[in-house]
Design an enzyme around this catalytic site. Structure first.
Site, PDB file in Angstrom:
ATOM      1  N   ASP A 198       0.865  -1.188   0.000  1.00 22.13           N
ATOM      2  CA  ASP A 198       0.000   0.000   0.000  1.00 22.13           C
ATOM      3  C   ASP A 198       0.896   1.231   0.000  1.00 22.13           C
ATOM      4  O   ASP A 198       2.135   1.125  -0.024  1.00 22.13           O
ATOM      5  CB  ASP A 198      -0.979   0.006   1.189  1.00 22.13           C
ATOM      6  CG  ASP A 198      -2.321   0.623   0.788  1.00 22.13           C
ATOM      7  OD1 ASP A 198      -2.307   1.768   0.281  1.00 22.13           O
ATOM      8  OD2 ASP A 198      -3.367  -0.028   0.945  1.00 22.13           O
ATOM      9  N   HIS A 268      -2.814   2.953  -4.804  1.00 21.92           N
ATOM     10  CA  HIS A 268      -2.218   2.499  -3.539  1.00 21.92           C
ATOM     11  C   HIS A 268      -0.783   2.002  -3.764  1.00 21.92           C
ATOM     12  O   HIS A 268      -0.381   0.978  -3.207  1.00 21.92           O
ATOM     13  CB  HIS A 268      -3.089   1.413  -2.889  1.00 21.92           C
ATOM     14  CG  HIS A 268      -4.369   1.958  -2.326  1.00 21.92           C
ATOM     15  ND1 HIS A 268      -4.444   2.550  -1.085  1.00 21.92           N
ATOM     16  CD2 HIS A 268      -5.613   2.054  -2.855  1.00 21.92           C
ATOM     17  CE1 HIS A 268      -5.693   2.968  -0.863  1.00 21.92           C
ATOM     18  NE2 HIS A 268      -6.421   2.688  -1.937  1.00 21.92           N
ATOM     19  N   GLU A 332      -9.863   2.741  -5.411  1.00 23.41           N
ATOM     20  CA  GLU A 332      -9.513   4.129  -5.102  1.00 23.41           C
ATOM     21  C   GLU A 332      -8.356   4.680  -5.946  1.00 23.41           C
ATOM     22  O   GLU A 332      -7.407   5.243  -5.425  1.00 23.41           O
ATOM     23  CB  GLU A 332      -9.171   4.236  -3.609  1.00 23.41           C
ATOM     24  CG  GLU A 332     -10.332   3.816  -2.729  1.00 23.41           C
ATOM     25  CD  GLU A 332     -10.028   3.878  -1.226  1.00 23.41           C
ATOM     26  OE1 GLU A 332     -10.893   4.324  -0.476  1.00 23.41           O
ATOM     27  OE2 GLU A 332      -8.916   3.472  -0.823  1.00 23.41           O
ATOM     28  N   TRP A 410     -16.946  -4.038  -1.638  1.00 21.79           N
ATOM     29  CA  TRP A 410     -16.625  -3.367  -0.362  1.00 21.79           C
ATOM     30  C   TRP A 410     -17.394  -2.068  -0.175  1.00 21.79           C
ATOM     31  O   TRP A 410     -17.679  -1.684   0.945  1.00 21.79           O
ATOM     32  CB  TRP A 410     -15.111  -3.117  -0.253  1.00 21.79           C
ATOM     33  CG  TRP A 410     -14.566  -2.006  -1.108  1.00 21.79           C
ATOM     34  CD1 TRP A 410     -14.207  -2.079  -2.413  1.00 21.79           C
ATOM     35  CD2 TRP A 410     -14.290  -0.659  -0.688  1.00 21.79           C
ATOM     36  NE1 TRP A 410     -13.730  -0.878  -2.852  1.00 21.79           N
ATOM     37  CE2 TRP A 410     -13.760   0.021  -1.815  1.00 21.79           C
ATOM     38  CE3 TRP A 410     -14.417   0.034   0.516  1.00 21.79           C
ATOM     39  CZ2 TRP A 410     -13.385   1.358  -1.773  1.00 21.79           C
ATOM     40  CZ3 TRP A 410     -14.032   1.365   0.564  1.00 21.79           C
ATOM     41  CH2 TRP A 410     -13.524   2.013  -0.570  1.00 21.79           C
ATOM     42  N   TYR A 435     -16.447  -4.279   8.017  1.00 19.71           N
ATOM     43  CA  TYR A 435     -15.181  -3.567   8.242  1.00 19.71           C
ATOM     44  C   TYR A 435     -14.920  -3.511   9.750  1.00 19.71           C
ATOM     45  O   TYR A 435     -15.526  -2.728  10.472  1.00 19.71           O
ATOM     46  CB  TYR A 435     -15.220  -2.168   7.605  1.00 19.71           C
ATOM     47  CG  TYR A 435     -14.660  -2.167   6.185  1.00 19.71           C
ATOM     48  CD1 TYR A 435     -14.889  -3.246   5.331  1.00 19.71           C
ATOM     49  CD2 TYR A 435     -13.890  -1.108   5.713  1.00 19.71           C
ATOM     50  CE1 TYR A 435     -14.374  -3.269   4.037  1.00 19.71           C
ATOM     51  CE2 TYR A 435     -13.370  -1.117   4.415  1.00 19.71           C
ATOM     52  CZ  TYR A 435     -13.624  -2.205   3.596  1.00 19.71           C
ATOM     53  OH  TYR A 435     -13.103  -2.227   2.314  1.00 19.71           O
ATOM     54  N   PHE A 436     -13.980  -4.335  10.167  1.00 18.48           N
ATOM     55  CA  PHE A 436     -13.745  -4.474  11.602  1.00 18.48           C
ATOM     56  C   PHE A 436     -12.821  -3.381  12.146  1.00 18.48           C
ATOM     57  O   PHE A 436     -12.421  -3.434  13.309  1.00 18.48           O
ATOM     58  CB  PHE A 436     -13.193  -5.871  11.926  1.00 18.48           C
ATOM     59  CG  PHE A 436     -14.198  -6.989  11.760  1.00 18.48           C
ATOM     60  CD1 PHE A 436     -15.526  -6.737  11.440  1.00 18.48           C
ATOM     61  CD2 PHE A 436     -13.813  -8.313  11.942  1.00 18.48           C
ATOM     62  CE1 PHE A 436     -16.454  -7.767  11.289  1.00 18.48           C
ATOM     63  CE2 PHE A 436     -14.725  -9.361  11.800  1.00 18.48           C
ATOM     64  CZ  PHE A 436     -16.041  -9.087  11.473  1.00 18.48           C
ATOM     65  N   TRP A 485      -8.532  -3.066   8.348  1.00 16.98           N
ATOM     66  CA  TRP A 485      -7.483  -2.103   7.985  1.00 16.98           C
ATOM     67  C   TRP A 485      -6.854  -1.562   9.255  1.00 16.98           C
ATOM     68  O   TRP A 485      -7.541  -1.359  10.266  1.00 16.98           O
ATOM     69  CB  TRP A 485      -8.094  -0.961   7.165  1.00 16.98           C
ATOM     70  CG  TRP A 485      -8.794  -1.455   5.937  1.00 16.98           C
ATOM     71  CD1 TRP A 485     -10.138  -1.590   5.754  1.00 16.98           C
ATOM     72  CD2 TRP A 485      -8.180  -1.894   4.714  1.00 16.98           C
ATOM     73  NE1 TRP A 485     -10.404  -2.087   4.494  1.00 16.98           N
ATOM     74  CE2 TRP A 485      -9.225  -2.280   3.837  1.00 16.98           C
ATOM     75  CE3 TRP A 485      -6.855  -2.004   4.279  1.00 16.98           C
ATOM     76  CZ2 TRP A 485      -8.990  -2.763   2.552  1.00 16.98           C
ATOM     77  CZ3 TRP A 485      -6.623  -2.490   3.010  1.00 16.98           C
ATOM     78  CH2 TRP A 485      -7.674  -2.857   2.157  1.00 16.98           C
ATOM     79  N   GLU A 487      -4.790   1.383   9.822  1.00 15.72           N
ATOM     80  CA  GLU A 487      -4.246   2.734   9.958  1.00 15.72           C
ATOM     81  C   GLU A 487      -4.132   3.128  11.432  1.00 15.72           C
ATOM     82  O   GLU A 487      -3.139   3.704  11.867  1.00 15.72           O
ATOM     83  CB  GLU A 487      -5.147   3.764   9.268  1.00 15.72           C
ATOM     84  CG  GLU A 487      -5.070   3.758   7.759  1.00 15.72           C
ATOM     85  CD  GLU A 487      -6.166   2.906   7.133  1.00 15.72           C
ATOM     86  OE1 GLU A 487      -6.594   1.916   7.759  1.00 15.72           O
ATOM     87  OE2 GLU A 487      -6.584   3.228   6.001  1.00 15.72           O
TER      88      GLU A 487
HETATM   89  C1  ACM Z   1     -10.929  -0.390   0.484  1.00 15.01           C
HETATM   90  O1  ACM Z   1     -11.428  -0.373   1.628  1.00 15.01           O
HETATM   91  N1  ACM Z   1     -10.320   0.675   0.006  1.00 15.01           N
HETATM   92  C2  ACM Z   1     -10.999  -1.573  -0.348  1.00 15.01           C
END
Ligand code: ACM
Ligand code: ZN
Length: 572
Positions: A198, A268, A332, A410, A435-436, A485, A487
């Site tokens: 990413d 990404h 994205e 998604w 989305y956890f 994810w 972040e």
């Molecule tokens: C994503 O959550 N950008 C796939």
């Protein structure tokens, strides 16, 4: 024995209470995901020091899976098993590869499956029917090492039962990744979607392009909370060697899990551009990204060198990952939120403009999407020529997607529904339900800082993947996955807190027939699952019990958790 619908929990407990054998643990039927056909009967089967037979017809991997179960039983009960036929593991070639049958009578029990996954799942069901100590490494000789008499016939609803892991935003060690796989195994998931690249870090060693990890694996800082204009200035990173990735692939495979690697393209890609700036539209310089969000800079579709690069990267990747499916990202690519006012590079790049002209793509709002279709199709052709299939995020559906791609939905469920209508296979990962990284409670001040959203356990549980599908298109839904994810998640303790128990709810969506789901039964089963996670030393959220936040967890020793559960009866 005739098959019955699963007993309600109270009936099971009443029956067990009536048996003359030593009582199994009181939450003896708290298996998650709940097996699809269970019939409990009177009596119990003692497994402490039991005589075990493993059919030599089982393949080596299945025998090893059974031996891992036996070893866990011996460790936790403190007694060696013997060889003999009281508990037999038998090959039944008539069963599907993920199917298993367990039959437990007072004097004998047997387990049947036809392949590794069936044996893994049978063993996991047995483990969850036994005291939670079987998931730990300490001896609990008096925990009650008996199985309730039962007949179980079980197989999953969906073939694809995925969980995603993001080592790019925050890096997870090989040991942490194995723990993640252990938890996935316990709940019968069979796909790890490994998001290896990413903007903020490239994590895969590529021998042909050493700068990907020399440069691309390291960023010069990490955003503090959501102050995207600054960062902590601390160099952060890491990567997996090819040997380490092979170790993860093998560890997962032993547990019936396929690792699906993702190299996200053409967006990404800032970490790769920092290493090889010639692959971008402007030529850089670029820096491994030190903020979150969506970057403007992506691979230049007008530069054929990106295909040389990608093909070499994927060649090495395919040597490591035997998975039939390879994830090529695709999300994205446009309208990134960084640098407001700056046009998308593909809108102003002369090389991209020349490529659009060459391909006959007309100017207009869809032009970029058609150019992305061209990149996707080239990679799809390349991977197909090597016998692999692509998965891409649902943006790949915009414009013209070539047949044979699988769409990962998604941005809600719409991408999956549309894909299925058009005849593409789809995997459902709708952000609002799967989305956890979203908060589990509304009490954000008590929760560890996060990305936003609100996804409580019960909402995850309530997701029905066929909702909204046109009749007849259900066959295109390969399965369901949750994404995590990272972040805003930097420690394993926080990672596991976000994962669990939501992944338990996910596992019932993936495994259980729709009419077998029952939130009250699931919720009651969580008491046992918390003990089991405790024995594994894995963290989890107790938001569903009204205890919000990382610092509000009861101490994680079995003794303290037992006390906690006693003080907090089920109807919290
Ligand atoms: C994503 O959550 N950008 C796939
Ligand atoms: Zn370009």
């Amino acid at each position: 024995m005739t098959m019955k619908r699963i007993f309600p929990i109270f009936a099971a407990v009443a029956l067990l209470a009536a048996c003359s054998q030593p009582l199994p643990n009181p939450e003896a039927f708290s298996v998650i995901p709940c097996p699809n056909e269970v019939s409990l009967s009177e009596g119990a089967f003692n497994v402490k020091g039991v005589a075990i037979a493993i059919d030599p017809a089982l393949d080596e991997a299945s025998q090893a899976a059974v031996r891992r179960f036996v070893s866990a039983l011996e460790t936790a009960s403190g007694v060696k098993t013997k060889s003999g036929k009281a508990l037999s593991f038998v090959l039944n070639a008539n069963l599907a590869p993920e199917q298993y049958v367990i039959d437990i009578q007072p004097k004998a029990a047997h387990v049947e499956a036809s392949a590794l996954n069936g044996f893994v799942y049978a063993c996991e069901t047995l483990k969850q029917m036994l005291p939670a100590a079987i998931y730990g490494s300490t001896v609990q000789a008096d925990a009650g090492w008996v199985l309730p008499c039962a007949h179980i016939e079980d197989q999953p609803r969906f073939a694809y039962r995925g969980m995603h892991m993001d080592p790019s935003r925050h890096f997870w060690t090989i040991e942490e990744t194995k723990r993640y796989l252990d938890v996935m195994t316990a709940y019968k998931l069979n796909r790890l979607h490994w998001h290896l690249t990413d903007d903020q870090g490239w994590r895969m060693e590529v021998k042909a392009y050493p700068r990907l990890t020399e440069v691309g694996a390291w960023r010069n800082g990490t955003v503090i909370k959501k102050d995207w204009g600054s960062n902590d200035g601390i160099r952060y990173g890491g990567f997996y060697t090819q040997e380490q990735m092979k170790e993860i692939v093998a560890y997962a495979a032993e547990r019936g899990i396929t690792v699906i690697p993702e190299v996200d393209l053409p967006g990404h890609m800032v970490a790769a551009l920092a290493a090889y700036p010639g692959l971008g539209c402007t030529g850089g310089p670029y820096e491994v990204w030190t903020r979150w969000g969506v970057a403007k800079d992506i691979l230049c579709a007008g530069n054929d060198e990106i295909f040389t690069f990608l093909e070499k990267v994927f060649d090495e990747l395919m040597d490591i990952f035997p998975s039939e499916y390879i994830h090529i990202g695709g999300d994205e690519c446009f309208n990134g939120d960084a640098e407001p006012g700056r046009p998308d590079p593909w809108d102003v790049c002369p090389k991209c403009a020349a490529k659009m002209k060459e391909l006959g793509i007309k100017k207009g709002p869809m032009a970029k999407h058609y150019l992305q279709n061209y990149v996707t199709a080239r990679m799809q052709d390349f991977l197909n020529s090597k016998g692999r299939k692509i998965i891409g995020w649902d943006e790949i559906l915009e414009g013209n997607l070539a047949p044979g791609a699988t769409v990962m939905s998604w941005r809600g469920v719409e991408g999956g529904i549309k894909a299925a209508e058009k005849g593409f296979d789809a995997i459902m990962t709708p952000s609002g339900l799967c989305y956890f990284d979203y908060y589990q409670s509304q009490e954000r001040d008590k929760e560890p800082f996060g990305i936003g959203g609100h996804l409580p356990l019960e909402k995850v549980y309530g997701y029905e993947p066929f909702d909204g599908l046109k009749p007849g298109t259900e066959k295109h839904i390969l399965g369901v996955q949750a994404n995590l994810w990272t972040e805003y998640i930097a420690t394993p303790e926080h990672l596991e807190y976000m994962l669990l128990p939501r992944m338990c709810a996910l596992s019932e969506i993936q495994w259980c027939a729709a009419d077998k789901k029952d939130y009250a039964r699931f919720d009651a089963s969580l008491d046992h699952t918390f003990k089991m996670l405790d024995a594994m030393g894995v963290n989890y959220s107790l938001d569903c019990r009204g205890l919000v936040g990382l610092d509000r967890q009861p101490a994680r020793t079995p003794h303290q958790l037992k006390k906690y559960l006693e003080e907090n009866p089920r109807n919290w």
